[in-house]
Write a protein that holds these residues in place. Structure first.
Motif, PDB file in Angstrom:
ATOM      1  N   VAL A  52       0.811  -1.215   0.000  1.00  0.00           N
ATOM      2  CA  VAL A  52       0.000   0.000   0.000  1.00  0.00           C
ATOM      3  C   VAL A  52       0.850   1.273   0.000  1.00  0.00           C
ATOM      4  O   VAL A  52       0.367   2.342   0.318  1.00  0.00           O
ATOM      5  CB  VAL A  52      -0.992   0.012   1.188  1.00  0.00           C
ATOM      6  CG1 VAL A  52      -2.028  -1.065   1.027  1.00  0.00           C
ATOM      7  CG2 VAL A  52      -0.277  -0.101   2.507  1.00  0.00           C
ATOM      8  N   GLY A  53       2.109   1.166  -0.357  1.00  0.00           N
ATOM      9  CA  GLY A  53       2.974   2.338  -0.414  1.00  0.00           C
ATOM     10  C   GLY A  53       3.626   2.606   0.933  1.00  0.00           C
ATOM     11  O   GLY A  53       3.672   1.751   1.809  1.00  0.00           O
ATOM     12  N   ALA A  54       4.119   3.811   1.093  1.00  0.00           N
ATOM     13  CA  ALA A  54       4.786   4.202   2.338  1.00  0.00           C
ATOM     14  C   ALA A  54       3.799   4.128   3.496  1.00  0.00           C
ATOM     15  O   ALA A  54       2.725   4.725   3.444  1.00  0.00           O
ATOM     16  CB  ALA A  54       5.350   5.608   2.206  1.00  0.00           C
ATOM     17  N   LEU A  55       4.163   3.401   4.538  1.00  0.00           N
ATOM     18  CA  LEU A  55       3.270   3.182   5.665  1.00  0.00           C
ATOM     19  C   LEU A  55       3.285   4.387   6.599  1.00  0.00           C
ATOM     20  O   LEU A  55       4.330   4.956   6.878  1.00  0.00           O
ATOM     21  CB  LEU A  55       3.689   1.925   6.424  1.00  0.00           C
ATOM     22  CG  LEU A  55       3.783   0.651   5.597  1.00  0.00           C
ATOM     23  CD1 LEU A  55       4.235  -0.510   6.473  1.00  0.00           C
ATOM     24  CD2 LEU A  55       2.455   0.337   4.931  1.00  0.00           C
ATOM     25  N   SER A  56       2.102   4.761   7.083  1.00  0.00           N
ATOM     26  CA  SER A  56       2.014   5.904   7.978  1.00  0.00           C
ATOM     27  C   SER A  56       1.387   5.563   9.318  1.00  0.00           C
ATOM     28  O   SER A  56       1.483   6.347  10.249  1.00  0.00           O
ATOM     29  CB  SER A  56       1.225   7.031   7.315  1.00  0.00           C
ATOM     30  OG  SER A  56      -0.063   6.580   6.973  1.00  0.00           O
ATOM     31  N   CYS A  57       0.718   4.402   9.443  1.00  0.00           N
ATOM     32  CA  CYS A  57       0.091   4.032  10.705  1.00  0.00           C
ATOM     33  C   CYS A  57      -0.008   2.518  10.816  1.00  0.00           C
ATOM     34  O   CYS A  57       0.029   1.808   9.814  1.00  0.00           O
ATOM     35  CB  CYS A  57      -1.276   4.678  10.850  1.00  0.00           C
ATOM     36  SG  CYS A  57      -2.394   4.349   9.491  1.00  0.00           S
ATOM     37  N   GLY A  71      -1.464   3.192   4.466  1.00  0.00           N
ATOM     38  CA  GLY A  71      -0.515   3.930   3.644  1.00  0.00           C
ATOM     39  C   GLY A  71      -1.241   4.690   2.558  1.00  0.00           C
ATOM     40  O   GLY A  71      -2.463   4.841   2.581  1.00  0.00           O
ATOM     41  N   ALA A  72      -0.487   5.140   1.583  1.00  0.00           N
ATOM     42  CA  ALA A  72      -1.055   5.932   0.492  1.00  0.00           C
ATOM     43  C   ALA A  72      -2.036   5.132  -0.352  1.00  0.00           C
ATOM     44  O   ALA A  72      -2.935   5.689  -0.967  1.00  0.00           O
ATOM     45  CB  ALA A  72       0.065   6.476  -0.384  1.00  0.00           C
ATOM     46  N   GLY A  73      -1.888   3.809  -0.378  1.00  0.00           N
ATOM     47  CA  GLY A  73      -2.747   2.969  -1.206  1.00  0.00           C
ATOM     48  C   GLY A  73      -3.918   2.351  -0.495  1.00  0.00           C
ATOM     49  O   GLY A  73      -4.697   1.629  -1.106  1.00  0.00           O
ATOM     50  N   GLY A  98      -6.935   9.981  -0.152  1.00  0.00           N
ATOM     51  CA  GLY A  98      -7.257   8.655   0.332  1.00  0.00           C
ATOM     52  C   GLY A  98      -6.140   8.000   1.107  1.00  0.00           C
ATOM     53  O   GLY A  98      -6.255   6.844   1.505  1.00  0.00           O
ATOM     54  N   ALA A  99      -5.048   8.713   1.347  1.00  0.00           N
ATOM     55  CA  ALA A  99      -3.943   8.148   2.114  1.00  0.00           C
ATOM     56  C   ALA A  99      -4.382   7.962   3.563  1.00  0.00           C
ATOM     57  O   ALA A  99      -4.880   8.886   4.196  1.00  0.00           O
ATOM     58  CB  ALA A  99      -2.731   9.067   2.054  1.00  0.00           C
ATOM     59  N   VAL A 100      -4.204   6.764   4.088  1.00  0.00           N
ATOM     60  CA  VAL A 100      -4.654   6.447   5.441  1.00  0.00           C
ATOM     61  C   VAL A 100      -3.647   6.990   6.446  1.00  0.00           C
ATOM     62  O   VAL A 100      -2.454   6.705   6.368  1.00  0.00           O
ATOM     63  CB  VAL A 100      -4.845   4.924   5.600  1.00  0.00           C
ATOM     64  CG1 VAL A 100      -5.241   4.575   7.017  1.00  0.00           C
ATOM     65  CG2 VAL A 100      -5.892   4.424   4.621  1.00  0.00           C
ATOM     66  N   GLY A 115      -8.812   6.564   9.165  1.00  0.00           N
ATOM     67  CA  GLY A 115      -8.937   7.998   8.932  1.00  0.00           C
ATOM     68  C   GLY A 115      -7.976   8.415   7.834  1.00  0.00           C
ATOM     69  O   GLY A 115      -6.829   7.973   7.802  1.00  0.00           O
ATOM     70  N   THR A 116      -8.437   9.263   6.926  1.00  0.00           N
ATOM     71  CA  THR A 116      -7.644   9.613   5.750  1.00  0.00           C
ATOM     72  C   THR A 116      -7.086  11.033   5.827  1.00  0.00           C
ATOM     73  O   THR A 116      -7.488  11.834   6.670  1.00  0.00           O
ATOM     74  CB  THR A 116      -8.484   9.492   4.470  1.00  0.00           C
ATOM     75  OG1 THR A 116      -9.500  10.502   4.482  1.00  0.00           O
ATOM     76  CG2 THR A 116      -9.109   8.124   4.339  1.00  0.00           C
ATOM     77  N   ALA A 117      -6.176  11.317   4.917  1.00  0.00           N
ATOM     78  CA  ALA A 117      -5.578  12.645   4.823  1.00  0.00           C
ATOM     79  C   ALA A 117      -6.586  13.686   4.347  1.00  0.00           C
ATOM     80  O   ALA A 117      -6.415  14.868   4.593  1.00  0.00           O
ATOM     81  CB  ALA A 117      -4.383  12.610   3.875  1.00  0.00           C
ATOM     82  N   GLY A 118      -7.643  13.261   3.681  1.00  0.00           N
ATOM     83  CA  GLY A 118      -8.671  14.180   3.204  1.00  0.00           C
ATOM     84  C   GLY A 118      -9.777  14.459   4.199  1.00  0.00           C
ATOM     85  O   GLY A 118     -10.720  15.173   3.903  1.00  0.00           O
TER      86      GLY A 118
END
Length: 160
Positions: A52-57, A71-73, A98-100, A115-118
């Motif tokens: 899902v791309g770079a992981l953020s959580c 992640g971003a995906g 839509g990045a989580v 929860g998303t960036a948007g």
């Protein structure tokens, strides 16, 4: 007396959660790998590779041990015994919206909120790739944290 140690990470960590069954500290960093620091052995073990791309959580279900990363995906789930992804879903939103950014499991372990960036919150049942509920905060601010309060109430917090 507590002892503190410095550990060099392969990528800057953004989120961490402890897997109490395996004593692995799961670290989501600025890459597509979920790093696992085994606290019994005192070293890193083979990371889990996400799609899902770079992981953020990262979040862990207390009921059955499933680990979700965002992640971003979208959202991807791992089971510790499998050591590989067991499911993934995309979160709607274009242009990075839509990045989580935040994840939380319900107490029953079958629902996960993302929860998303948007500024939107998606609640998923782990058995289905389509969300049960999608709620937009309508202010465009990213969701910073999210939690379940009881069986039905989801409490997200944005940057405001």
């Amino acid at each position: 007396m507590p002892q503190h140690h410095k550990v060099k990470m392969p990528a800057a960590p953004r989120a961490a959660v402890l897997d109490v069954n395996s004593t692995d500290l799961l670290l989501a960093g600025a890459s597509d790998e979920l790093f696992r620091l085994n606290l019994e052995r005192g070293g890193f073990v083979r990371p889990w590779l996400g799609r899902v791309g770079a992981l953020s959580c990262v979040a862990r279900s207390g009921g059955h041990g499933v680990v979700a990363v965002g992640g971003a995906g979208g959202v991807e789930c791992f089971h510790p015994r499998a050591g590989r992804p067991v499911g993934a879903t995309r979160v709607a939103g274009g242009g990075g919206a839509g990045a989580v950014e935040a994840l939380a499991f319900a107490a029953d372990g079958l629902r996960v909120a993302a929860g998303t960036a948007g500024g939107a919150v998606h609640v998923f049942d782990l058995r289905s790739p389509t969300p049960l509920v999608v709620k937009d905060h309508r202010n465009g601010e990213r969701i910073r944290s999210i939690a379940f309060h009881g069986p039905e109430l989801v409490m997200p917090a944005d940057t405001r």
